[in-house]
Design a protein around this motif. Structure first.
Motif, PDB file in Angstrom:
ATOM      1  N   LEU A 241       0.703  -1.116  -0.058  1.00  0.00           N
ATOM      2  CA  LEU A 241       0.093   0.152  -0.042  1.00  0.00           C
ATOM      3  C   LEU A 241       0.811   1.084  -0.015  1.00  0.00           C
ATOM      4  CD1 LEU A 241      -2.814  -1.081   2.541  1.00  0.00           C
ATOM      5  CD2 LEU A 241      -3.119  -0.794  -0.063  1.00  0.00           C
ATOM      6  N   GLN A 242       1.837   1.499   0.688  1.00  0.00           N
ATOM      7  CA  GLN A 242       2.755   2.428   1.026  1.00  0.00           C
ATOM      8  C   GLN A 242       3.388   2.997  -0.154  1.00  0.00           C
ATOM      9  OE1 GLN A 242       4.876   1.419   4.500  1.00  0.00           O
ATOM     10  NE2 GLN A 242       2.991   1.714   5.639  1.00  0.00           N
ATOM     11  N   HIS A 265      -9.343   2.324   8.328  1.00  0.00           N
ATOM     12  CA  HIS A 265      -8.926   3.530   7.654  1.00  0.00           C
ATOM     13  C   HIS A 265      -9.651   4.040   6.563  1.00  0.00           C
ATOM     14  CE1 HIS A 265      -4.779   2.938   9.465  1.00  0.00           C
ATOM     15  NE2 HIS A 265      -5.064   1.644   9.167  1.00  0.00           N
ATOM     16  N   LYS A 266     -11.012   4.500   7.067  1.00  0.00           N
ATOM     17  CA  LYS A 266     -11.995   4.806   6.178  1.00  0.00           C
ATOM     18  C   LYS A 266     -11.604   6.060   5.297  1.00  0.00           C
ATOM     19  CE  LYS A 266     -15.722   2.515   8.702  1.00  0.00           C
ATOM     20  NZ  LYS A 266     -16.803   2.605   9.531  1.00  0.00           N
ATOM     21  N   GLU A 267     -10.949   6.891   5.786  1.00  0.00           N
ATOM     22  CA  GLU A 267     -10.258   7.861   5.130  1.00  0.00           C
ATOM     23  C   GLU A 267      -9.680   7.693   3.976  1.00  0.00           C
ATOM     24  OE1 GLU A 267      -6.784   7.000   8.079  1.00  0.00           O
ATOM     25  OE2 GLU A 267      -9.140   6.904   7.846  1.00  0.00           O
ATOM     26  N   HIS A 268      -9.185   6.349   3.497  1.00  0.00           N
ATOM     27  CA  HIS A 268      -8.565   5.801   2.467  1.00  0.00           C
ATOM     28  C   HIS A 268      -9.462   5.266   1.603  1.00  0.00           C
ATOM     29  CE1 HIS A 268      -4.475   5.964   4.927  1.00  0.00           C
ATOM     30  NE2 HIS A 268      -4.822   7.204   4.428  1.00  0.00           N
ATOM     31  N   LEU A 269     -10.709   4.951   1.874  1.00  0.00           N
ATOM     32  CA  LEU A 269     -11.681   3.968   1.256  1.00  0.00           C
ATOM     33  C   LEU A 269     -11.937   4.467  -0.256  1.00  0.00           C
ATOM     34  CD1 LEU A 269     -13.020   1.343   1.568  1.00  0.00           C
ATOM     35  CD2 LEU A 269     -15.015   2.727   2.467  1.00  0.00           C
ATOM     36  N   PRO A 270     -12.072   5.607  -0.485  1.00  0.00           N
ATOM     37  CA  PRO A 270     -12.289   6.084  -1.900  1.00  0.00           C
ATOM     38  C   PRO A 270     -10.943   5.634  -2.871  1.00  0.00           C
ATOM     39  CG  PRO A 270     -13.073   7.749  -0.373  1.00  0.00           C
ATOM     40  CD  PRO A 270     -12.487   6.743   0.351  1.00  0.00           C
ATOM     41  N   LEU A 271      -9.963   5.884  -2.192  1.00  0.00           N
ATOM     42  CA  LEU A 271      -8.828   5.678  -3.113  1.00  0.00           C
ATOM     43  C   LEU A 271      -8.412   4.173  -3.076  1.00  0.00           C
ATOM     44  CD1 LEU A 271      -6.085   6.413  -4.528  1.00  0.00           C
ATOM     45  CD2 LEU A 271      -5.051   6.668  -2.286  1.00  0.00           C
ATOM     46  N   VAL A 333     -22.327  -6.503   3.952  1.00  0.00           N
ATOM     47  CA  VAL A 333     -22.423  -5.510   5.287  1.00  0.00           C
ATOM     48  C   VAL A 333     -21.184  -4.720   5.279  1.00  0.00           C
ATOM     49  CG1 VAL A 333     -23.799  -7.336   6.257  1.00  0.00           C
ATOM     50  CG2 VAL A 333     -21.469  -7.499   6.741  1.00  0.00           C
ATOM     51  N   LEU A 334     -20.287  -5.137   4.184  1.00  0.00           N
ATOM     52  CA  LEU A 334     -19.033  -4.430   4.362  1.00  0.00           C
ATOM     53  C   LEU A 334     -18.594  -3.647   3.040  1.00  0.00           C
ATOM     54  CD1 LEU A 334     -16.674  -7.690   4.829  1.00  0.00           C
ATOM     55  CD2 LEU A 334     -17.331  -6.095   6.609  1.00  0.00           C
ATOM     56  N   ASP A 335     -18.178  -2.384   3.224  1.00  0.00           N
ATOM     57  CA  ASP A 335     -18.197  -1.312   2.330  1.00  0.00           C
ATOM     58  C   ASP A 335     -16.753  -1.570   1.428  1.00  0.00           C
ATOM     59  OD1 ASP A 335     -18.344   0.871   0.800  1.00  0.00           O
ATOM     60  OD2 ASP A 335     -17.823   2.200   2.278  1.00  0.00           O
ATOM     61  N   VAL A 336     -16.469  -2.845   1.023  1.00  0.00           N
ATOM     62  CA  VAL A 336     -15.535  -3.112   0.193  1.00  0.00           C
ATOM     63  C   VAL A 336     -15.841  -3.689  -0.936  1.00  0.00           C
ATOM     64  CG1 VAL A 336     -13.390  -4.510   0.352  1.00  0.00           C
ATOM     65  CG2 VAL A 336     -13.955  -3.459   2.439  1.00  0.00           C
ATOM     66  N   VAL A 337     -15.104  -3.413  -2.272  1.00  0.00           N
ATOM     67  CA  VAL A 337     -15.554  -3.946  -3.467  1.00  0.00           C
ATOM     68  C   VAL A 337     -14.902  -5.080  -3.918  1.00  0.00           C
ATOM     69  CG1 VAL A 337     -16.472  -1.654  -4.332  1.00  0.00           C
ATOM     70  CG2 VAL A 337     -14.213  -2.419  -4.657  1.00  0.00           C
ATOM     71  N   GLY A 338     -15.514  -5.905  -4.584  1.00  0.00           N
ATOM     72  CA  GLY A 338     -14.651  -7.250  -5.131  1.00  0.00           C
ATOM     73  C   GLY A 338     -14.761  -8.491  -4.228  1.00  0.00           C
ATOM     74  N   LEU A 339     -15.833  -8.514  -3.396  1.00  0.00           N
ATOM     75  CA  LEU A 339     -15.722  -9.665  -2.429  1.00  0.00           C
ATOM     76  C   LEU A 339     -16.623 -10.863  -3.045  1.00  0.00           C
ATOM     77  CD1 LEU A 339     -15.508  -7.999   1.120  1.00  0.00           C
ATOM     78  CD2 LEU A 339     -13.757  -8.867  -0.436  1.00  0.00           C
ATOM     79  N   PRO A 340     -16.314 -11.798  -3.165  1.00  0.00           N
ATOM     80  CA  PRO A 340     -17.335 -12.858  -3.339  1.00  0.00           C
ATOM     81  C   PRO A 340     -18.015 -13.350  -2.235  1.00  0.00           C
ATOM     82  CG  PRO A 340     -15.215 -13.933  -3.007  1.00  0.00           C
ATOM     83  CD  PRO A 340     -14.985 -12.652  -2.931  1.00  0.00           C
TER      84      PRO A 340
END
Length: 365
Positions: A241-242, A265-271, A333-340
């Motif tokens: 990530l870094q 780290h929800k502040e990084h979620l859009p990125l 229930v998770l705000d993460v894309v691309g999970l089966p």
């Protein structure tokens, strides 16, 4: 009067400061709104790589309600089952293979109970531009928003042939294609990817003691190109990530890592949503997370971790799929894309003896 009032305020401030400096150790946690004196908690000590989970406030509070205070030392899965301290109450590695390694070690007689607490599939982490190029190359397929590696043999072939990134349309990346992984002799994710690669190079068949010698030269060739390898999966993920796509175009990890990082780290979620991709090998291998109880204190921790409330917390706050029957994990229930919703294509691991032979061959890198 003003001097007297000032003295009262000063004493109050000092009392608050003293509480935060010392009170947490003496007054401890909450249980249904009631404080639990620290002396009433049983301290359980052990080793794990799941530091963010075990040290989180919600997990610590949950365990305190079960009368436990857990302290841990961070260590890679393979390393921890080989270097046990006499004061360890538990070990919490990844993979059932490490349970077998521990049983066969000089400390194996200390094992009193074990159970799979969580599961997490081994995945590759990559970036939007890399994933798009792999899709065009026919290696990755995006199906309903989930990215699957549908041709892992071809991907490994490119890596071992030192195919240049520019040859698959990524002129902006320097050098040849590479998949970074942790040290398979010290970390479970590296060990499990070595198993997955070995099975793949064995024509998709699980490597046995009879077939392991045939694939060892190719496995050694793959790992010889990596140079220095991290001992910790979490350290590798953080560097991914870094340092970004130039230094870490593809890395091996666990599915839960991006989920946990996104929640913390929800502040990084859009990125993260726009740039980072989870790639699911088809098939992959399950990284189970078994807890090894070495005494009665370890057994108490094991029982607490199996509670449905804790299992729900583990998925919704940290991304661990449940290891308990009857507990479902809903990606919505998770705000993460691309999970089966489920992991359906899974390959067995080679035997402990075959993996031991592979790991020993790779331990010199």
């Amino acid at each position: 009067m003003q001097k007297f009032l000032g003295l009262i305020i000063l004493l109050a401030v000092a009392a608050v400061a003293a509480f935060f400096m010392f009170g947490k150790e003496k007054v401890a946690e909450f249980s249904g709104g009631k404080q639990i004196p620290a002396e009433n908690l049983v301290t359980v000590t052990g080793r794990t790589g799941k530091i963010n989970f075990i040290q989180s406030d919600k997990v610590q509070h949950f365990l305190a309600r079960h009368g436990l205070k857990v302290t841990v030392k961070k260590m890679g899965s393979v390393e921890m089952v080989q270097e046990v301290d006499s004061d360890d109450d538990f070990l919490w590695p990844a993979s059932q293979l490490n349970v077998e390694l521990f049983k066969n070690s000089s400390s194996g007689a200390r094992l009193q109970q074990s159970a799979e607490i969580f599961n997490s599939p081994v995945v590759l982490y990559s970036w939007d531009i890399v994933t798009d190029a792999l899709i065009k190359a026919g290696i990755v397929q995006n199906k309903d928003g989930v990215c699957y590696i549908i041709d892992l043999p071809k991907l490994l072939e490119h890596v071992m042939a030192k195919t240049q990134w520019k040859d698959i349309g990524l002129a902006q990346l320097y050098g040849s294609m590479i998949i970074r992984t942790t040290d398979p002799a010290r970390s479970n994710s590296g060990n499990m990817f070595a198993a997955l690669a070995a099975n793949t190079l064995n024509g998709g068949e699980v490597v046995t003691m009879e077939s392991v010698d045939k694939v060892l030269p190719k496995i050694k060739e793959f790992y010889a190109r990596l140079g220095y390898m991290e001992n910790s999966t979490s350290d590798l993920f953080n560097k991914f990530l870094q340092q970004g796509v130039g230094a870490y175009p593809m890395t091996v990890g666990y599915e839960y890592q991006l989920i946990e990082y996104s929640l913390q780290h929800k502040e990084h979620l859009p990125l993260l949503k726009s740039k980072v991709r989870i790639l699911y090998p088809v098939p992959t291998v399950w990284a189970s997370h078994p807890l090894l109880a070495l005494n009665d204190k370890g057994k108490k921790l094991l029982a607490a971790l199996k509670e449905p409330e804790l299992q729900k917390l583990a998925w919704e706050e940290h991304g661990f799929r449940s290891g308990m029957m009857g507990v479902e994990n809903d990606p919505s229930v998770l705000d993460v894309v691309g999970l089966p919703k489920s992991i359906d294509a899974v390959m067995p691991m080679p035997s402990a003896a075959a993996m031991d032979k592979i790991t020993k061959q790779l331990s010199s890198f």
